[in-house]
Design an enzyme around this catalytic site. Structure first.
Site, PDB file in Angstrom:
ATOM      1  N   CYS A  22      -2.985   1.720   8.078  1.00 18.89           N
ATOM      2  CA  CYS A  22      -1.961   0.833   7.535  1.00 18.89           C
ATOM      3  C   CYS A  22      -2.473  -0.585   7.333  1.00 18.89           C
ATOM      4  O   CYS A  22      -2.967  -1.206   8.246  1.00 18.89           O
ATOM      5  CB  CYS A  22      -0.775   0.767   8.499  1.00 18.89           C
ATOM      6  N   CYS A  52       2.984  -4.887  16.419  1.00 13.57           N
ATOM      7  CA  CYS A  52       2.415  -3.887  17.340  1.00 13.57           C
ATOM      8  C   CYS A  52       0.920  -4.173  17.515  1.00 13.57           C
ATOM      9  O   CYS A  52       0.213  -4.469  16.547  1.00 13.57           O
ATOM     10  CB  CYS A  52       2.630  -2.480  16.810  1.00 13.57           C
ATOM     11  N   CYS A  71       2.987   8.389   1.501  1.00 12.36           N
ATOM     12  CA  CYS A  71       3.327   7.499   2.605  1.00 12.36           C
ATOM     13  C   CYS A  71       3.685   6.150   1.981  1.00 12.36           C
ATOM     14  O   CYS A  71       2.857   5.485   1.370  1.00 12.36           O
ATOM     15  CB  CYS A  71       2.147   7.379   3.566  1.00 12.36           C
ATOM     16  N   CYS A  79      -1.873  -2.273  15.338  1.00  6.41           N
ATOM     17  CA  CYS A  79      -1.604  -2.011  13.917  1.00  6.41           C
ATOM     18  C   CYS A  79      -2.153  -3.091  13.001  1.00  6.41           C
ATOM     19  O   CYS A  79      -2.034  -4.281  13.285  1.00  6.41           O
ATOM     20  CB  CYS A  79      -0.100  -1.877  13.711  1.00  6.41           C
ATOM     21  N   CYS A 100       4.574  -7.009   7.783  1.00  3.71           N
ATOM     22  CA  CYS A 100       5.439  -6.506   8.857  1.00  3.71           C
ATOM     23  C   CYS A 100       5.485  -7.527   9.978  1.00  3.71           C
ATOM     24  O   CYS A 100       4.482  -8.153  10.291  1.00  3.71           O
ATOM     25  CB  CYS A 100       4.905  -5.175   9.385  1.00  3.71           C
ATOM     26  N   GLU A 151       0.826  -1.204   0.000  1.00  2.00           N
ATOM     27  CA  GLU A 151       0.000   0.000   0.000  1.00  2.00           C
ATOM     28  C   GLU A 151       0.860   1.253   0.000  1.00  2.00           C
ATOM     29  O   GLU A 151       1.880   1.320   0.673  1.00  2.00           O
ATOM     30  CB  GLU A 151      -0.888   0.016   1.248  1.00  2.00           C
TER      31      GLU A 151
END
Ligand code: SAH
Length: 347
Positions: free
Chosen positions: A336, A118, A107, A121, A114, A94
């Site tokens: 995200c 976290c 961005c 997220c 990932c 993205e």
């Protein structure tokens, strides 16, 4: 890469000069190619008319000039555009364009998925499968900038705050920054480029010594050790004190003001007590706090804080510069990883 071709965008100018010389060409060829690609946006070597026909053929055989393919695109009422981009191997990432009054900001994602995990997220819902190359990140910016060019605009700022941990992919991110910062590349000013990290200490220090006027943001999200460990697994590896030491080292070697990002989460890190704690944690560090309204993620239990104004007031009263981040694209899945997660689920 198709047929073993190298991706042209993977080469910052000095590396391209070397590659060109290795092929028996003069180094100025590299500048010529940069001009065609980054200034004229010609991605077909056949059209690079001041390059000899034989070299054009060799170029086309050696390099791929393929941009990421736009697999999906969402536009919000505020002008935010979210791109789902497909890389040559089919990986999806993205990229988001946000329109601030001071300029157009891309961005950029730095990894496919990932692994930082976290708690709040959406990116981490899809584990990292690989890092992105510098050229793939340059491709993200070219897609955005080419779209802006159609309406006579340009990309002026880049934040590496999309999916992924940039300091897990340090060398590629730095090559990426060199290419977009180069006047003969995209010409984006160093002061307009920001990398955001969850806090990888040796890379924070290394970044401070790069000698570029680029910015750094640290995802802090907690005012004490206990809460940070609950929210961010990376905090189990590095203590808050060690992180603050690395931050101080960064500021002294770079001379740059550091940004701390702090997502306000209802009942988790947003009490007045937390604000006092944060103010004393950051006291004496040349920095600025960006308070971020939580972007709620369906799969996660967290809610948005109602204490943002008060929290900001407490920090400001204690001499910590602080603002609440403006929100973009609230009517699309701009948090995200949300568009990618949805796209893959629908398939
Ligand atoms: N891995 C890097 C960069 C990617 S995340 C980092 O951790 O900084 C970019 C920023 O978005 C980080 O500050 C991250 O904590 C924040 N973020 C992640 N999920 C979010 C959510 N649901 N709402 C608001 N901000 C979020």
């Amino acid at each position: 890469m198709d047929g073993g071709k190298r991706l042209f965008f993977d080469y910052p100018l000095p590396k391209l000069e070397k590659a060109v010389v290795e092929e028996g060409e003069k180094p100025y060829r590299a500048r010529q190619l940069f001009e065609w690609v980054y200034k004229k946006r010609v991605y077909d070597p056949e059209m690079m008319t001041d390059v000899s026909k034989s070299y054009r053929e060799r170029l086309g055989a050696a390099f791929s000039f393929a941009l990421p393919e736009v697999a999906a695109r969402q536009e919000a009422s505020d002008g935010t555009v979210k791109f789902l981009l497909k890389m040559e191997d089919g990986s999806l990432v993205e990229t988001v364009l946000m329109r601030y009054d001071y300029g157009n900001v891309a961005c950029v994602s730095s990894e496919v998925g990932c692994s930082m995990g976290c708690a709040f997220c959406a990116s981490g819902l899809l584990k990292r499968t690989r890092v992105l190359t510098s050229g793939e990140m340059v491709g993200e910016c070219l897609v955005v900038d080419d779209m802006l060019k159609e309406s006579g605009e340009r990309l002026s700022h880049v934040v590496v705050m999309g999916t992924g941990e940039p300091f897990d992919n340090y060398d590629n991110v730095m090559d990426f920054i060199r290419t977009i910062n180069d006047d003969r590349g995209l010409g984006i000013g160093a002061r307009h480029i920001t990398v955001s990290t969850c806090g990888i200490l040796d890379k924070i220090r290394r970044y401070g010594k790069e000698g570029l006027q680029i910015n750094l943001a640290i995802s802090l999200h907690a005012s004490n050790e206990k809460t940070r460990r609950e929210l961010m697994p990376i905090a189990r590896g590095y203590s808050m004190d060690e992180l603050m030491d690395a931050c101080r080292d960064y500021v002294s070697s770079s001379g740059r003001r550091l940004t701390f990002e702090y997502i306000l989460i209802d009942g988790v890190n947003d009490s007045d007590e937390n604000a006092y704690e944060l103010a004393s944690l950051l006291k004496g560090i040349f920095c600025y706090v960006n308070l971020i309204p939580l972007n709620p993620v369906k799969e996660k239990p967290f809610r948005r804080s109602k204490n943002a104004r008060r929290f900001m007031g407490i920090l400001n009263a204690r001499g910590i510069n602080c603002t609440v981040r403006k929100e973009f694209g609230t009517d699309i899945d701009a948090a995200c990883g949300q568009l990618r997660a949805k796209y893959q689920k629908d398939k």
